[in-house]
Design a protein around this motif. Structure first.
Motif, PDB file in Angstrom:
ATOM      1  N   CYS A  76      -0.296  -4.713  -3.242  1.00  0.00           N
ATOM      2  CA  CYS A  76      -0.785  -3.590  -2.437  1.00  0.00           C
ATOM      3  C   CYS A  76      -1.105  -4.133  -1.049  1.00  0.00           C
ATOM      4  O   CYS A  76      -2.066  -4.879  -0.879  1.00  0.00           O
ATOM      5  N   VAL A  77      -0.298  -3.757  -0.050  1.00  0.00           N
ATOM      6  CA  VAL A  77      -0.422  -4.283   1.304  1.00  0.00           C
ATOM      7  C   VAL A  77      -1.284  -3.336   2.142  1.00  0.00           C
ATOM      8  O   VAL A  77      -0.992  -2.138   2.234  1.00  0.00           O
ATOM      9  N   SER A  78      -2.333  -3.863   2.739  1.00  0.00           N
ATOM     10  CA  SER A  78      -3.195  -3.061   3.606  1.00  0.00           C
ATOM     11  C   SER A  78      -2.536  -2.878   4.972  1.00  0.00           C
ATOM     12  O   SER A  78      -2.139  -3.852   5.612  1.00  0.00           O
ATOM     13  N   ASN A  79      -2.420  -1.620   5.418  1.00  0.00           N
ATOM     14  CA  ASN A  79      -1.728  -1.285   6.669  1.00  0.00           C
ATOM     15  C   ASN A  79      -2.704  -0.658   7.669  1.00  0.00           C
ATOM     16  O   ASN A  79      -2.315   0.190   8.467  1.00  0.00           O
ATOM     17  N   TRP A  80      -3.956  -1.066   7.654  1.00  0.00           N
ATOM     18  CA  TRP A  80      -4.927  -0.467   8.561  1.00  0.00           C
ATOM     19  C   TRP A  80      -6.020  -1.464   8.923  1.00  0.00           C
ATOM     20  O   TRP A  80      -6.241  -2.455   8.237  1.00  0.00           O
ATOM     21  N   SER A  81      -6.687  -1.189  10.044  1.00  0.00           N
ATOM     22  CA  SER A  81      -7.800  -2.010  10.505  1.00  0.00           C
ATOM     23  C   SER A  81      -8.718  -1.143  11.354  1.00  0.00           C
ATOM     24  O   SER A  81      -8.253  -0.364  12.198  1.00  0.00           O
ATOM     25  N   ASN A  82     -10.026  -1.265  11.100  1.00  0.00           N
ATOM     26  CA  ASN A  82     -11.017  -0.467  11.837  1.00  0.00           C
ATOM     27  C   ASN A  82     -10.699   1.029  11.797  1.00  0.00           C
ATOM     28  O   ASN A  82     -10.891   1.753  12.777  1.00  0.00           O
ATOM     29  N   GLY A  83     -10.183   1.488  10.656  1.00  0.00           N
ATOM     30  CA  GLY A  83      -9.904   2.906  10.476  1.00  0.00           C
ATOM     31  C   GLY A  83      -8.594   3.385  11.053  1.00  0.00           C
ATOM     32  O   GLY A  83      -8.246   4.571  10.918  1.00  0.00           O
ATOM     33  N   ASN A  84      -7.817   2.501  11.696  1.00  0.00           N
ATOM     34  CA  ASN A  84      -6.547   2.894  12.317  1.00  0.00           C
ATOM     35  C   ASN A  84      -5.374   2.238  11.609  1.00  0.00           C
ATOM     36  O   ASN A  84      -5.445   1.076  11.205  1.00  0.00           O
ATOM     37  N   LEU A  85      -4.263   2.990  11.466  1.00  0.00           N
ATOM     38  CA  LEU A  85      -3.056   2.434  10.871  1.00  0.00           C
ATOM     39  C   LEU A  85      -2.395   1.463  11.850  1.00  0.00           C
ATOM     40  O   LEU A  85      -2.320   1.726  13.053  1.00  0.00           O
ATOM     41  N   TYR A  86      -1.907   0.329  11.316  1.00  0.00           N
ATOM     42  CA  TYR A  86      -1.102  -0.556  12.135  1.00  0.00           C
ATOM     43  C   TYR A  86       0.242   0.093  12.443  1.00  0.00           C
ATOM     44  O   TYR A  86       0.755   0.025  13.549  1.00  0.00           O
ATOM     45  N   ASN A  87       0.829   0.677  11.425  1.00  0.00           N
ATOM     46  CA  ASN A  87       2.154   1.284  11.573  1.00  0.00           C
ATOM     47  C   ASN A  87       2.108   2.677  10.964  1.00  0.00           C
ATOM     48  O   ASN A  87       1.968   2.834   9.749  1.00  0.00           O
ATOM     49  N   SER A  88       2.217   3.686  11.804  1.00  0.00           N
ATOM     50  CA  SER A  88       2.066   5.068  11.346  1.00  0.00           C
ATOM     51  C   SER A  88       3.195   5.523  10.440  1.00  0.00           C
ATOM     52  O   SER A  88       3.105   6.573   9.799  1.00  0.00           O
ATOM     53  N   TYR A  89       4.267   4.729  10.357  1.00  0.00           N
ATOM     54  CA  TYR A  89       5.386   5.088   9.475  1.00  0.00           C
ATOM     55  C   TYR A  89       4.979   4.942   8.009  1.00  0.00           C
ATOM     56  O   TYR A  89       5.536   5.605   7.141  1.00  0.00           O
ATOM     57  N   TYR A  90       3.979   4.089   7.724  1.00  0.00           N
ATOM     58  CA  TYR A  90       3.554   3.813   6.352  1.00  0.00           C
ATOM     59  C   TYR A  90       2.160   4.373   6.113  1.00  0.00           C
ATOM     60  O   TYR A  90       1.419   4.683   7.045  1.00  0.00           O
ATOM     61  N   ASP A  91       1.787   4.469   4.833  1.00  0.00           N
ATOM     62  CA  ASP A  91       0.454   4.921   4.469  1.00  0.00           C
ATOM     63  C   ASP A  91      -0.566   3.804   4.694  1.00  0.00           C
ATOM     64  O   ASP A  91      -0.222   2.684   5.077  1.00  0.00           O
ATOM     65  N   LYS A  92      -1.831   4.134   4.386  1.00  0.00           N
ATOM     66  CA  LYS A  92      -2.918   3.176   4.546  1.00  0.00           C
ATOM     67  C   LYS A  92      -2.682   1.934   3.689  1.00  0.00           C
ATOM     68  O   LYS A  92      -2.948   0.808   4.126  1.00  0.00           O
ATOM     69  N   TYR A  93      -2.179   2.123   2.474  1.00  0.00           N
ATOM     70  CA  TYR A  93      -1.793   1.026   1.604  1.00  0.00           C
ATOM     71  C   TYR A  93      -0.333   1.199   1.220  1.00  0.00           C
ATOM     72  O   TYR A  93       0.109   2.316   0.919  1.00  0.00           O
ATOM     73  N   VAL A  94       0.416   0.102   1.235  1.00  0.00           N
ATOM     74  CA  VAL A  94       1.835   0.117   0.890  1.00  0.00           C
ATOM     75  C   VAL A  94       2.005  -0.678  -0.401  1.00  0.00           C
ATOM     76  O   VAL A  94       1.678  -1.865  -0.457  1.00  0.00           O
ATOM     77  N   LYS A  95       2.501  -0.027  -1.443  1.00  0.00           N
ATOM     78  CA  LYS A  95       2.675  -0.681  -2.739  1.00  0.00           C
ATOM     79  C   LYS A  95       4.123  -1.130  -2.892  1.00  0.00           C
ATOM     80  O   LYS A  95       5.057  -0.361  -2.618  1.00  0.00           O
ATOM     81  N   ARG A  96       4.290  -2.378  -3.340  1.00  0.00           N
ATOM     82  CA  ARG A  96       5.637  -2.915  -3.569  1.00  0.00           C
ATOM     83  C   ARG A  96       5.695  -3.502  -4.976  1.00  0.00           C
ATOM     84  O   ARG A  96       4.704  -4.028  -5.505  1.00  0.00           O
ATOM     85  N   ASP A  97       6.857  -3.422  -5.570  1.00  0.00           N
ATOM     86  CA  ASP A  97       7.060  -3.875  -6.946  1.00  0.00           C
ATOM     87  C   ASP A  97       8.266  -4.795  -6.993  1.00  0.00           C
ATOM     88  O   ASP A  97       9.336  -4.465  -6.454  1.00  0.00           O
TER      89      ASP A  97
END
Length: 367
Positions: A76-97
């Motif tokens: 589960c990759v975290s895609n946010w910091s201080n309440g803001n998304l790093y990359n708006s193309y992805y959700d707050k958390y990006v799950k990969r399998d």
């Protein structure tokens, strides 16, 4: 920032001996969570595995071990910091399998029949598939960056050649050479990253950690062990490794040079009786370097390389076997230990001060 980590897992294994050889089967499971300032837990890693291994005689003096492991890894990759998304193309958390079947084999030739000089001598050759998903927080979320969104698992082939020989009494010598051909090797690329700014859009942090095209690893090991007296046993070990980048990525030069080449281990064991053993261990590691980071403002980081000098560590322990069988419990053992007995000041592989002298106690049992 303060983060608490929580881990749980288990492993079940069974060894079955029968006329056709020996079979080992098992399953394992691991979960890793982190807990942030709001006391909420987030599952970051879930790893499930199942394995089977069978050892059998091929022809006289030659036996083979074949193994197969299936591994399924979720991150589960975290895609946010201080309440803001790093990359708006992805959700707050990006799950990969990721999942893979990983075979291995080891063939051993027992050479006693060749003559007196070859008594208690064996030669083993192993061939294994290499596979490693980005299941380390320093890979998929280094410095809180969502690098794991674009990383792929490492994969390749490993080849091992090992010779074992009893020298005299129960003094044994083991020497080995290993060659690993690793593709998509996971490497730090922050010093050369071009897509770290907010204007990079969907590519943001896609080159913060990268997969190197191909890496060779050479390694050698030498081990000597046995008893000096019936009560006193020892081991001596030396290991060397060297990584070679086969591509032209700049990170392939800086990243692969950051690993220590030499490691030495020395250990003594004194058995007072069948239950009580005193243990002394010494380890040495040659110098290495690593890249560390420091957040100097919100979302602003400073990177620099730290040289980690060669260092030695001494550990002391005492083991007591409380019981061999107690109902359905087996091998109850107490271990009292002192890690870093001399309180050596040194740095771990991440460039931070390593643990000071540590005193602890453990109790282990088997079911």
């Amino acid at each position: 920032m303060e983060t608490d980590w929580w881990q749980q897992g288990g492993k079940i294994k069974d060894e079955i001996k029968w006329a056709g050889g020996e079979t080992t089967v098992g399953v394992d499971f691991t979960q890793l969570f982190d807990e942030g300032v709001d006391d909420s837990k987030t599952e970051r890693i879930r790893k499930k595995g199942a394995f089977v291994q069978h050892k059998f005689d091929v022809i006289p003096h030659v036996d083979m071990t074949l193994g197969l492991r299936y591994e399924d890894v979720n991150i589960c990759v975290s895609n946010w910091s201080n309440g803001n998304l790093y990359n708006s193309y992805y959700d707050k958390y990006v799950k990969r399998d990721f999942d893979q079947i990983i075979p291995k084999s080891m063939t051993t030739w027992h050479m006693d029949h060749l003559g007196a000089w070859f008594r208690d001598t064996s030669l083993s050759a192993g061939v294994s598939k290499i596979w490693h998903a980005p299941d380390y927080h320093g890979d998929y979320n280094p410095q809180v960056r969502p690098a794991g969104i674009t990383l792929e698992p490492e994969h390749g082939m490993g080849y091992d050649l090992i010779i074992n020989r009893r020298l005299w009494g129960n003094i044994n010598l083991k020497a080995g050479y290993a060659f690993y051909d690793i593709k998509d090797f996971i490497a730090t690329n922050s010093s050369f990253a071009q897509y770290s700014g907010a204007g990079a859009g969907v590519l943001r942090f896609s080159d913060y950690k990268v997969n190197l095209e191909e890496v060779y690893r050479h390694g050698t090991t030498l081990e000597l062990s046995g008893n000096i007296t019936p009560e006193l046993s020892f081991y001596l070990s030396w290991a060397w490794q060297k990584f070679e980048n086969q591509g032209n990525e700049p990170a392939g030069e800086t990243e692969l040079d950051q690993r220590a080449e030499h490691q030495v281990g020395i250990g003594l064991r004194y058995a007072f009786n069948e239950k009580a053993t005193l243990m002394l261990d010494y380890t040495y590691q040659s110098d290495e370097s690593t890249e560390v980071s420091e957040e100097i403002a919100d979302d602003v980081w400073n990177f620099h390389e730290v040289d980690i000098p060669a260092h030695s560590v001494v550990d002391l322990g005492f083991e007591y076997k409380c019981f061999e069988q107690l109902g359905w419990l087996k091998n109850g053992t107490v271990n009292v230990y002192i890690k870093n007995l001399l309180d050596e000041d040194y740095y771990d592989s991440t460039g931070y001060p390593a643990t000071d002298r540590t005193v602890g106690i453990t109790f282990t049992i088997k079911i």
